[in-house]
Design an enzyme around this catalytic site. Structure first.
Site, mmCIF file in Angstrom:
data_model
loop_
_atom_site.group_PDB
_atom_site.id
_atom_site.type_symbol
_atom_site.label_atom_id
_atom_site.label_comp_id
_atom_site.label_asym_id
_atom_site.label_seq_id
_atom_site.Cartn_x
_atom_site.Cartn_y
_atom_site.Cartn_z
ATOM 1 N N LYS A 1 -18.974 25.129 -66.740
ATOM 2 C CA LYS A 1 -19.475 24.579 -68.004
ATOM 3 C C LYS A 1 -18.918 23.172 -68.249
ATOM 4 O O LYS A 1 -17.762 22.910 -67.922
ATOM 5 C CB LYS A 1 -19.032 25.468 -69.182
ATOM 6 C CG LYS A 1 -19.714 26.826 -69.244
ATOM 7 C CD LYS A 1 -19.219 27.594 -70.456
ATOM 8 C CE LYS A 1 -19.830 28.979 -70.557
ATOM 9 N NZ LYS A 1 -19.158 29.803 -71.582
ATOM 10 N N SER B 1 -21.994 29.533 -77.910
ATOM 11 C CA SER B 1 -21.524 28.159 -78.112
ATOM 12 C C SER B 1 -22.604 27.161 -77.678
ATOM 13 O O SER B 1 -22.791 26.127 -78.318
ATOM 14 C CB SER B 1 -20.220 27.925 -77.356
ATOM 15 O OG SER B 1 -19.195 28.691 -77.951
ATOM 16 N N HIS C 1 -16.671 34.604 -82.045
ATOM 17 C CA HIS C 1 -15.297 34.611 -81.492
ATOM 18 C C HIS C 1 -14.310 35.091 -82.553
ATOM 19 O O HIS C 1 -13.394 35.861 -82.265
ATOM 20 C CB HIS C 1 -14.888 33.199 -81.045
ATOM 21 C CG HIS C 1 -15.702 32.654 -79.915
ATOM 22 N ND1 HIS C 1 -16.199 31.369 -79.899
ATOM 23 C CD2 HIS C 1 -16.099 33.225 -78.744
ATOM 24 C CE1 HIS C 1 -16.859 31.167 -78.766
ATOM 25 N NE2 HIS C 1 -16.823 32.275 -78.055
ATOM 26 N N ARG D 1 -22.275 40.593 -75.699
ATOM 27 C CA ARG D 1 -23.454 40.443 -76.550
ATOM 28 C C ARG D 1 -24.669 41.148 -75.977
ATOM 29 O O ARG D 1 -25.456 41.726 -76.696
ATOM 30 C CB ARG D 1 -23.789 38.948 -76.729
ATOM 31 C CG ARG D 1 -22.821 38.195 -77.598
ATOM 32 C CD ARG D 1 -23.029 36.726 -77.476
ATOM 33 N NE ARG D 1 -22.930 36.331 -76.071
ATOM 34 C CZ ARG D 1 -22.892 35.080 -75.634
ATOM 35 N NH1 ARG D 1 -22.982 34.082 -76.478
ATOM 36 N NH2 ARG D 1 -22.782 34.820 -74.357
#
Ligand code: PNS
Length: 165
Positions: free
Chosen positions: A41, A128, A17, A90
């Site tokens: 989440k 994360s 990040h 990613r």
């Protein structure tokens, strides 16, 4: 004044990040890092803690502001008069998820624009969730987060374990 928004759950704020935020801040006059809610989440950290982490990590970047919002991203986009949203990419699976989000946001707000930045290759497979998983089992997360965030992750996991026992 070109304002970009870098939204995310940032649970926790990682080196990936940090890299995206710093690079994005060079592409605009002001980058607003927005800690937002992803309803799919479950977060380890509170919104306030996530804002604190991002502020610590980005303290030396002058044109970045960290905020939190519990709204639709497109509403924040309108509120700030933003020119674009920045998202890090990613992998292929990220792209599918991002394409879906982009399609929904563009339906809601046709002028919505997104800028995708490829992640640093060495951080391409950290997330994360992986950081939390590694830390939970006592693994080394020092190459995934800054030291202050590493400390916050350990403290949080410890206090969660204590409150369960
Ligand atoms: O870091 P994440 O979890 O991939 O970030 C996702 C986030 C927080 C940017 C996304 O869930 C979001 O925009 N939340 C705000 C509510 C919203 O606008 N949802 C609709 C997006 S299609």
């Amino acid at each position: 004044m070109k304002t970009f928004i870098f939204p995310g759950s940032f649970d926790p704020f990682s080196l990936g990040h940090l890299d995206i935020a710093k690079r994005a801040s060079n592409l605009c006059d002001k980058l607003v890092v927005a800690v937002m809610i992803n309803r799919s989440k479950t977060s380890l950290f509170t919104v306030e803690e996530r804002v604190e982490m991002a502020r610590i990590c980005l303290a030396d970047v002058p044109n970045i502001e960290v905020i939190s919002r519990e709204t639709l991203l497109v509403d924040l986009y309108q509120e700030l008069g933003a020119s674009a949203v920045v998202r890090g990419l990613r992998s292929e699976s990220d792209f599918r998820y991002e394409a879906e989000m982009n399609a929904a946001n563009t339906l809601l707000l046709p002028k919505y624009q997104v800028v995708f930045l490829p992640c640093r290759a060495d951080l391409a497979f950290t997330s994360s969730s992986i950081i939390k998983e590694v830390a939970y089992y006592g693994g080394d997360i020092s190459r995934m987060v800054v030291p202050a965030v590493e400390e916050m992750v350990h403290q949080k996991l410890l206090s969660n374990k204590e409150s369960k026992s």
